[in-house]
Design a protein around this motif. Structure first.
Motif, PDB file in Angstrom:
ATOM      1  N   ASP A 135     -10.812  44.653  13.851  1.00  0.00           N
ATOM      2  CA  ASP A 135     -10.034  44.451  15.206  1.00  0.00           C
ATOM      3  C   ASP A 135     -11.555  43.218  15.331  1.00  0.00           C
ATOM      4  OD1 ASP A 135     -12.822  45.914  14.971  1.00  0.00           O
ATOM      5  OD2 ASP A 135     -11.623  47.759  16.782  1.00  0.00           O
ATOM      6  N   THR A 136     -11.682  42.761  14.191  1.00  0.00           N
ATOM      7  CA  THR A 136     -12.705  41.407  15.015  1.00  0.00           C
ATOM      8  C   THR A 136     -12.285  40.488  15.779  1.00  0.00           C
ATOM      9  OG1 THR A 136     -12.648  40.269  12.723  1.00  0.00           O
ATOM     10  CG2 THR A 136     -14.903  42.481  13.480  1.00  0.00           C
ATOM     11  N   VAL A 137     -13.132  39.923  16.145  1.00  0.00           N
ATOM     12  CA  VAL A 137     -12.375  37.797  16.730  1.00  0.00           C
ATOM     13  C   VAL A 137     -12.229  37.494  16.146  1.00  0.00           C
ATOM     14  CG1 VAL A 137     -13.919  36.323  18.457  1.00  0.00           C
ATOM     15  CG2 VAL A 137     -14.109  38.986  18.711  1.00  0.00           C
ATOM     16  N   ALA A 138     -12.145  37.378  14.648  1.00  0.00           N
ATOM     17  CA  ALA A 138     -11.893  36.076  13.445  1.00  0.00           C
ATOM     18  C   ALA A 138     -10.096  37.273  13.576  1.00  0.00           C
ATOM     19  CB  ALA A 138     -12.470  36.888  12.323  1.00  0.00           C
ATOM     20  N   ALA A 139     -10.226  38.351  13.075  1.00  0.00           N
ATOM     21  CA  ALA A 139      -9.120  38.868  12.581  1.00  0.00           C
ATOM     22  C   ALA A 139      -8.336  38.708  13.975  1.00  0.00           C
ATOM     23  CB  ALA A 139      -8.893  41.342  12.727  1.00  0.00           C
ATOM     24  N   ALA A 140      -9.043  39.276  15.502  1.00  0.00           N
ATOM     25  CA  ALA A 140      -7.482  38.676  16.576  1.00  0.00           C
ATOM     26  C   ALA A 140      -7.664  37.280  16.318  1.00  0.00           C
ATOM     27  CB  ALA A 140      -8.193  38.814  17.770  1.00  0.00           C
ATOM     28  N   SER A 141      -7.927  36.307  15.955  1.00  0.00           N
ATOM     29  CA  SER A 141      -7.623  35.043  16.436  1.00  0.00           C
ATOM     30  C   SER A 141      -6.643  34.068  14.996  1.00  0.00           C
ATOM     31  CB  SER A 141      -8.882  34.343  16.052  1.00  0.00           C
ATOM     32  OG  SER A 141     -10.029  34.494  16.852  1.00  0.00           O
ATOM     33  N   GLU A 142      -6.456  35.194  13.906  1.00  0.00           N
ATOM     34  CA  GLU A 142      -6.157  35.469  13.336  1.00  0.00           C
ATOM     35  C   GLU A 142      -4.264  35.600  13.489  1.00  0.00           C
ATOM     36  OE1 GLU A 142      -7.107  35.822   9.244  1.00  0.00           O
ATOM     37  OE2 GLU A 142      -5.254  36.691   7.901  1.00  0.00           O
ATOM     38  N   ILE A 143      -4.512  36.998  13.756  1.00  0.00           N
ATOM     39  CA  ILE A 143      -3.254  37.457  14.594  1.00  0.00           C
ATOM     40  C   ILE A 143      -2.552  36.842  15.900  1.00  0.00           C
ATOM     41  CG2 ILE A 143      -2.110  39.168  15.521  1.00  0.00           C
ATOM     42  CD1 ILE A 143      -2.010  39.761  12.342  1.00  0.00           C
ATOM     43  N   VAL A 144      -3.166  36.665  16.398  1.00  0.00           N
ATOM     44  CA  VAL A 144      -2.642  35.731  17.786  1.00  0.00           C
ATOM     45  C   VAL A 144      -2.174  34.180  17.172  1.00  0.00           C
ATOM     46  CG1 VAL A 144      -3.015  34.296  19.754  1.00  0.00           C
ATOM     47  CG2 VAL A 144      -3.749  36.911  19.437  1.00  0.00           C
ATOM     48  N   ALA A 145      -2.803  33.302  16.411  1.00  0.00           N
ATOM     49  CA  ALA A 145      -2.756  31.951  16.073  1.00  0.00           C
ATOM     50  C   ALA A 145      -1.134  32.295  14.920  1.00  0.00           C
ATOM     51  CB  ALA A 145      -3.179  31.002  15.332  1.00  0.00           C
TER      52      ALA A 145
END
Length: 368
Positions: A135-145
């Motif tokens: 649930d990191t920033v990297a995970a959130a970034s991938e999911i939104v994109a």
């Protein structure tokens, strides 16, 4: 003539050929995007034990589910209202030993007993992706994109994403802007309602600046940055900036840090998806915790039926009429080349009325 028994229950409707074709194309395009990014599709059942469906995520409401007793086990079953808890169950059980982060995709029907006032549908086609184990920033970034790319592939334009911070009040209430536990629900409620007077009455006067940290992302995030919270917001703001950078100009980004509606089980980050020509939200996503396994995850859900109003009219597809006694091998070869065929069943058929644009002759397809 339609009889009373032929009417469908409130909130349910048939999707006729043109609509069904549009939904199917959008669904396939979105699933292809998820597959291309390494998300493996799973297909959980339509019905499960109620306790399992209600026990994997905060905010899941059994009273919204169709429930009945299983004659085999005599336990209460429920028709799923959300597929996300099922993905959590799969990740925590059958795929518990799979390497993390685990990327899963899904698409299927869901149903609720009573629809929301703004959305009368009681049955929806839910499609989504879950990144289990992060649930990191990297995970959130991938999911939104990924969500934006899936919507674009499905044919949507003018896509916008509204960011929110579901745990913001709890984060600030601990130290930066102290609130007694009994006042926090009221402050969350008034912030969600954007009611300045109600917020003061609830003892949340210090939270008033949050009401103005909304709107286009660049401006709203600066308003959020200006709030004196003793550094409590620094990591949240840095995370939002990184996610926004990943989205880039593929979507319009807005920020409403105190939005809570629809984010019952999200943790530090949530987002809502919109697009031109579509009334209301197309879907939501964010970070959350899978109950039982206490594993962090990030994901999103789209409701494909709601895309219909914004999808372009499908192009008229040429259809080849196969008369009685036609060359079956030639027809099979033409289907392999991409032709759509309709075979004659009875004498007296009208190929044009049946939607055909060509007729198969000995020389090949001939336009009607």
């Amino acid at each position: 003539m339609m009889e009373a028994d032929d009417l469908l229950p409130e909130g349910l409707e048939d999707r006729l050929p043109r609509e069904a074709a549009a939904i199917t194309r959008a669904m396939r395009a979105a699933l292809d995007v998820l597959d291309a990014h390494g998300y493996d599709r799973v297909r959980p059942p339509l019905v499960e034990f109620e306790k399992s469906l209600a026990g994997r995520m905060d905010g899941v409401q059994p009273r919204r589910m169709f429930r009945f007793v299983d004659p085999a086990s005599l336990r209460t079953l429920a028709l799923r209202s959300d597929i996300t808890p099922q993905i959590g169950r799969i990740a925590a059980t059958s795929l518990a030993a799979a390497p993390r982060p685990l990327r899963l995709a899904y698409c299927g029907e869901t149903a609720v007993i009573k629809a929301d006032q703004l959305d009368p549908a009681r049955e929806r086609l839910q499609l989504g992706a879950e990144l289990i184990g992060a649930d990191t920033v990297a995970a959130a970034s991938e999911i939104v994109a990924l969500a934006v790319e899936a919507l674009s592939a499905a044919g949507l334009t003018g896509i916008s994403v509204d960011f929110t911070l579901p745990d913001l009040v709890d984060t600030l209430a601990e130290q930066a802007m102290p609130l007694p536990p009994e006042a926090r629900d009221a402050v969350r409620r008034e912030l969600d309602a954007k009611d300045a007077g109600g917020l003061k009455a609830a003892g949340g006067e210090a939270y008033l600046p949050l009401l103005y940290a909304t709107g286009p992302f660049a401006d709203a995030v600066e308003q959020l940055r200006a709030i004196d919270a003793g550094g409590a917001l620094a990591s949240r703001i840095a995370g939002l900036m990184e996610i926004a950078a990943r989205v880039g100009d593929s979507a319009r980004i807005t920020l409403d840090p105190t939005e809570r509606h629809g984010f019952e089980y999200q943790s530090w980050f949530g987002f809502t998806l919109y697009a031109e020509g579509v009334r209301g939200a197309l879907g939501r996503g964010g970070t959350y915790l899978i109950k039982g396994s206490d594993e962090a995850a990030t994901g999103f859900s789209l409701y494909i039926d709601q895309l219909l109003g914004a999808l372009a009219e499908p192009a008229v597809r040429d259809t080849l009429y196969l008369p009685l006694g036609h060359d079956a091998h030639a027809a099979e070869r033409l289907r392999g080349e991409g032709w759509r065929t309709v075979a004659q069943i009875d004498e007296g058929e009208d190929p044009v009325a049946l939607g055909c644009t060509y007729r198969l002759e000995a020389s090949g397809p001939v336009r009607l």
